[in-house]
Every structure is written in structure tokens, then in C-alpha cells.
Design a protein around this motif. Structure first.
Motif, PDB file in Angstrom:
ATOM      1  N   ASN A  64      33.541  30.555  53.420  1.00 37.34           N
ATOM      2  CA  ASN A  64      33.863  29.422  54.272  1.00 37.34           C
ATOM      3  C   ASN A  64      33.200  28.188  53.663  1.00 37.34           C
ATOM      4  N   PRO A  65      33.599  26.992  54.051  1.00 36.90           N
ATOM      5  CA  PRO A  65      33.070  25.779  53.413  1.00 36.90           C
ATOM      6  C   PRO A  65      31.550  25.671  53.486  1.00 36.90           C
ATOM      7  N   TRP A  66      30.966  26.087  54.603  1.00 39.96           N
ATOM      8  CA  TRP A  66      29.513  25.974  54.763  1.00 39.96           C
ATOM      9  C   TRP A  66      28.776  26.850  53.746  1.00 39.96           C
ATOM     10  N   VAL A  67      29.216  28.103  53.600  1.00 35.33           N
ATOM     11  CA  VAL A  67      28.578  29.006  52.633  1.00 35.33           C
ATOM     12  C   VAL A  67      28.753  28.455  51.222  1.00 35.33           C
ATOM     13  N   ARG A  68      29.962  28.036  50.902  1.00 35.49           N
ATOM     14  CA  ARG A  68      30.242  27.550  49.541  1.00 35.49           C
ATOM     15  C   ARG A  68      29.448  26.291  49.204  1.00 35.49           C
ATOM     16  N   ASP A  69      29.491  25.303  50.106  1.00 36.27           N
ATOM     17  CA  ASP A  69      28.946  23.985  49.774  1.00 36.27           C
ATOM     18  C   ASP A  69      27.460  23.840  50.066  1.00 36.27           C
ATOM     19  N   HIS A  70      26.996  24.495  51.153  1.00 41.44           N
ATOM     20  CA  HIS A  70      25.619  24.256  51.584  1.00 41.44           C
ATOM     21  C   HIS A  70      24.646  25.378  51.225  1.00 41.44           C
ATOM     22  N   VAL A  71      25.159  26.564  50.974  1.00 46.86           N
ATOM     23  CA  VAL A  71      24.272  27.669  50.594  1.00 46.86           C
ATOM     24  C   VAL A  71      24.386  27.945  49.093  1.00 46.86           C
ATOM     25  N   GLY A 123      26.090  26.311  46.858  1.00 51.15           N
ATOM     26  CA  GLY A 123      25.937  25.060  46.120  1.00 51.15           C
ATOM     27  C   GLY A 123      24.484  24.655  45.971  1.00 51.15           C
ATOM     28  N   ALA A 124      23.709  24.803  47.050  1.00 48.63           N
ATOM     29  CA  ALA A 124      22.290  24.415  47.015  1.00 48.63           C
ATOM     30  C   ALA A 124      21.491  25.316  46.075  1.00 48.63           C
ATOM     31  N   ILE A 125      21.767  26.617  46.129  1.00 51.34           N
ATOM     32  CA  ILE A 125      21.052  27.565  45.267  1.00 51.34           C
ATOM     33  C   ILE A 125      21.349  27.282  43.800  1.00 51.34           C
ATOM     34  N   LEU A 126      22.633  27.154  43.468  1.00 51.34           N
ATOM     35  CA  LEU A 126      23.021  26.961  42.067  1.00 51.34           C
ATOM     36  C   LEU A 126      22.602  25.584  41.560  1.00 51.34           C
ATOM     37  N   ASN A 127      22.654  24.583  42.425  1.00 51.03           N
ATOM     38  CA  ASN A 127      22.234  23.234  42.022  1.00 51.03           C
ATOM     39  C   ASN A 127      20.750  23.226  41.642  1.00 51.03           C
ATOM     40  N   TYR A 128      19.954  23.988  42.376  1.00 48.50           N
ATOM     41  CA  TYR A 128      18.521  24.064  42.082  1.00 48.50           C
ATOM     42  C   TYR A 128      18.254  24.828  40.791  1.00 48.50           C
ATOM     43  N   ARG A 129      18.985  25.920  40.586  1.00 43.91           N
ATOM     44  CA  ARG A 129      18.677  26.818  39.469  1.00 43.91           C
ATOM     45  C   ARG A 129      19.193  26.321  38.118  1.00 43.91           C
ATOM     46  N   MET A 130      20.263  25.541  38.112  1.00 48.27           N
ATOM     47  CA  MET A 130      20.830  25.148  36.818  1.00 48.27           C
ATOM     48  C   MET A 130      19.798  24.340  36.033  1.00 48.27           C
ATOM     49  N   GLU A 149      38.469  31.028  35.330  1.00 51.20           N
ATOM     50  CA  GLU A 149      39.543  30.182  35.848  1.00 51.20           C
ATOM     51  C   GLU A 149      40.019  30.683  37.208  1.00 51.20           C
ATOM     52  N   ALA A 150      40.162  31.996  37.350  1.00 53.57           N
ATOM     53  CA  ALA A 150      40.604  32.570  38.628  1.00 53.57           C
ATOM     54  C   ALA A 150      39.529  32.406  39.698  1.00 53.57           C
ATOM     55  N   LEU A 151      38.254  32.455  39.288  1.00 56.82           N
ATOM     56  CA  LEU A 151      37.174  32.262  40.256  1.00 56.82           C
ATOM     57  C   LEU A 151      37.195  30.842  40.808  1.00 56.82           C
ATOM     58  N   GLU A 152      37.522  29.886  39.964  1.00 57.89           N
ATOM     59  CA  GLU A 152      37.601  28.498  40.430  1.00 57.89           C
ATOM     60  C   GLU A 152      38.668  28.346  41.507  1.00 57.89           C
ATOM     61  N   LYS A 153      39.803  29.002  41.333  1.00 57.93           N
ATOM     62  CA  LYS A 153      40.847  28.968  42.346  1.00 57.93           C
ATOM     63  C   LYS A 153      40.363  29.603  43.647  1.00 57.93           C
ATOM     64  N   HIS A 154      39.601  30.690  43.498  1.00 56.78           N
ATOM     65  CA  HIS A 154      39.044  31.352  44.694  1.00 56.78           C
ATOM     66  C   HIS A 154      38.123  30.406  45.452  1.00 56.78           C
ATOM     67  N   PHE A 155      37.271  29.680  44.734  1.00 54.44           N
ATOM     68  CA  PHE A 155      36.346  28.754  45.371  1.00 54.44           C
ATOM     69  C   PHE A 155      37.059  27.544  45.969  1.00 54.44           C
ATOM     70  N   GLN A 194      35.935  23.005  41.869  1.00 55.54           N
ATOM     71  CA  GLN A 194      35.487  22.498  40.572  1.00 55.54           C
ATOM     72  C   GLN A 194      33.996  22.166  40.593  1.00 55.54           C
ATOM     73  N   ARG A 195      33.569  21.592  41.718  1.00 55.55           N
ATOM     74  CA  ARG A 195      32.153  21.210  41.826  1.00 55.55           C
ATOM     75  C   ARG A 195      31.239  22.430  41.722  1.00 55.55           C
ATOM     76  N   LEU A 196      31.617  23.517  42.402  1.00 55.98           N
ATOM     77  CA  LEU A 196      30.799  24.731  42.326  1.00 55.98           C
ATOM     78  C   LEU A 196      30.866  25.332  40.926  1.00 55.98           C
ATOM     79  N   MET A 197      32.045  25.331  40.320  1.00 58.59           N
ATOM     80  CA  MET A 197      32.177  25.890  38.974  1.00 58.59           C
ATOM     81  C   MET A 197      31.388  25.090  37.946  1.00 58.59           C
ATOM     82  N   ASP A 198      31.196  23.799  38.196  1.00 61.65           N
ATOM     83  CA  ASP A 198      30.368  22.987  37.298  1.00 61.65           C
ATOM     84  C   ASP A 198      28.915  23.449  37.299  1.00 61.65           C
TER      85      ASP A 198
END
Length: 318
Positions: free
Chosen positions: A244-251, A253-260, A274-280, A294-298
Motif C-alpha cells: 500500500n502507499p504508506w508501506v511503500r513510501d513511508h516505511v 522508502g525511509a529504510i532504503l533512503n537511510y541505508r543507501m 524492470e518488473a519490480l518497478e512496475k510492481h512498486f 521510480q523513486r523507490l527503484m532509485d
């Protein structure tokens, strides 16, 4: 005044005890282990051994127990996983015998394994997968079709051990049952031996639990912080979750943004990138949101080495 020895001899029970002690002394002096001890410590005489009869007896008994070890859980020694070691020293003409407890190899191995396990946390992953402990040779020969993927994983492990924690993780993609999760568990266990902490998360169950954690902010924060800070983070079966958008963007996204650019993140998935990006990019609530995917895949694509895992489906195979 009569000595204690003379008083003991005056009583039948005392006489019996004295004879028993003399017999035990004779037996111990004839023990090869005691003979070696006396060769190592030439000043160790019969008188000193007599004064330390219990110590010497325990030394010999525990050595025998260890020579016929029934396993750590059935250790017959006084202190499980330990044996008595004797040493001797002569100071001012007086010879003394000292004993100390020493950890056996099995006890040390268990302690090491416990330390390794304490560095690894798993969420919804079968613990057996983390504890199998196959060797790299077994992994290579288990399915020759996935040998290239195994080689990439092994090289990554070696590189981390030699150079330290990497910024880049691994993305294992392939069909069901080809051993992607197992390879990640192997990597986690091997690097835990080198002192790194790790977390592995089965994504479908984790995402469902996150929905309930929305109402427990303290527990949610603790979980997210742990995933941010652990040395090695593995998202298992990425793409199989119902986002759901909350899990994707706020959980996520926050974890991966910190770790990269800080710590490596690893993934197993039936999807290629490529298929994972469509899923997200699609959620049941908001439909297509290409820029969100795209933002999460980045936060994933630039920080992983892709590993294609091929081979036969091993699920259900004994």
C-alpha cells in the motif's frame, strides 16, 4: 597427641578409608597421564600428589570423560563443557599443585555459534535455513546450473571479509525454488562469523504486520530503526507483498533512503528489476503511480549487483 592418620587407623572405617586412599594413590601414580604430568613438573613428588588426591583424581577422570565424549549436552564433567587442567610450581622448596577449568573445543564452538546467532535476526524466515551451514563446496555442487550465481555470492562474501562492509548489496532474481533465500541465509551466516549483524525479512508477511504496527508507533519505530542500522539487511521475496502507499513510501522508502551509500541491502525476488518497478508503481488504493515506483527503484537499482539464479525447483525435494 595422636595424629589424625593414627586416629583414622584406630577405627575400622578409618582403616578402610586409608586403604582406599592408598589404593587410589597407587592407581593414579600408574596412570600415563599422571606420569606425563610428573615428567613435565619434575618437582611433583608422591607427597604432593597424596595431598592433592582429589584434584589429581578429577584431572584423570575428566580426561577420560573427554576422550570418550558423549556430546556437550551429556557432558559428565562437573562443569559442562570444561575439564580440569593441572600445573605445579615450587616456591621456597614447597611444591604446590594448582587446578583450573578449561573450556573444551565443543563448548567453544557452541559459544561461537551462539554469538553468530545473536548477530542475526529473522522475521518470518524458517530458522533451519539460517542454521544448515552448508559449505561453499556443497553449495556449488548442489545444482551446477546456478554455479555462476553462487560464484557471485561467494565473491561478495570474500570481498566483504577483505575490504569491510560494502555500499552495494546483491539482488537475486530467478524462478521459484532455485535457492535464492538459502544463498542469502548462507551469506548472512558467513558474514555473521566475521562479526557483522544482519536482519532477514520475508516481505509478504512483514508488510501485513506493518499494517497492524501503524497503531503501535513505538514498536514500529523500533523495527524501522533496527532495519536502518543493521549491517546487512535482506528483503526476501520482494515483489510478492501486497503493497500500500504508506508501506511503500513511508516505511520501505525511509529504510532504503537511510541505508543507501551507508550499508548494503539485499533482495531476493521472482521479478527482474524492470518488473519490480512496475510492481512498486501500482497499489490497490491509488492505482498507477509511476513516479512513486521510480523513486523507490532509485534507492535500489544503483546500489545492487544483480545475480540471476537459475536451476531446478528444489521446493518439496528431500
Amino acid at each position: 597427641m595422636e595424629s589424625m592418620g593414627e586416629l583414622l587407623k584406630a577405627w575400622p572405617t578409618g582403616q578402610a578409608l586409608t586403604e582406599q586412599a592408598e589404593n587410589k594413590l597407587t592407581e593414579l601414580l600408574a596412570e600415563p597421564l599422571v606420569e606425563k604430568l610428573r615428567v613435565k613438573y619434575p618437582d611433583l613428588d608422591e607427597r604432593t600428589i597424596r595431598l592433592n588426591l582429589n584434584r589429581v583424581y578429577q584431572y584423570v577422570t575428566e580426561y577420560r570423560n573427554c576422550s570418550n565424549c558423549p556430546g556437550l549436552d551429556k557432558c559428565p564433567n562437573d562443569f559442562e563443557g570444561h575439564y580440569t587442567l593441572l600445573s605445579s610450581d615450587t616456591i621456597n622448596g614447597l611444591t604446590q599443585l594448582y587446578d583450573r577449568k578449561v573450556s573444551c573445543k565443543k563448548f567453544i564452538a557452541r559459544q561461537t555459534e551462539d554469538q553468530i546467532r545473536s548477530r542475526v535476526r529473522s522475521f518470518y524466515i524458517d530458522e533451519k535455513a539460517l542454521q544448515r551451514g552448508y559449505s561453499s563446496d556443497e553449495i556449488l555442487t548442489n545444482d551446477m546450473e546456478r554455479a555462476k550465481a553462487v560464484g557471485q555470492v561467494l565473491r561478495y562474501i570474500d570481498r566483504t571479509k577483505e575490504q569491510g562492509l560494502q555500499e552495494e548489496g546483491l539482488y537475486l532474481a530467478g524462478r521459484f525454488g532455485t535457492g535464492k533465500t538459502f544463498l542469502m541465509c548462507y551469506l548472512l551466516h558467513e558474514l555473521a562469523k566475521a562479526g557483522y549483524s544482519g536482519v532477514i525479512v520475508y516481505m509478504p508477511d512483514f508488510v501485513e504486520d506493518l499494517k497492524s504496527l501503524m497503531h503501535e508507533p513505538g514498536k514500529l519505530k523500533e523495527t524501522v530503526e533496527m532495519m536502518k542500522e543493521t549491517d546487512l539487511l535482506i528483503f526476501d521475496d520482494m515483489g510478492a507483498e501486497n503493497l500500500n502507499p504508506w508501506v511503500r513510501d513511508h516505511v520501505l522508502g525511509a529504510i532504503l533512503n537511510y541505508r543507501m551509500q551507508r550499508k548494503p541491502t539485499f533482495y531476493t525476488s521472482n521479478y527482474e528489476l524492470e518488473a519490480l518497478e512496475k510492481h512498486f508503481s501500482f497499489t490497490s488504493k491509488d492505482g498507477d503511480e509511476l513516479h512513486k515506483g521510480q523513486r523507490l527503484m532509485d534507492r535500489i537499482r544503483p546500489y545492487v549487483e544483480v545475480v540471476m539464479v537459475t536451476g531446478e525447483n528444489k521446493r518439496g525435494r528431500k
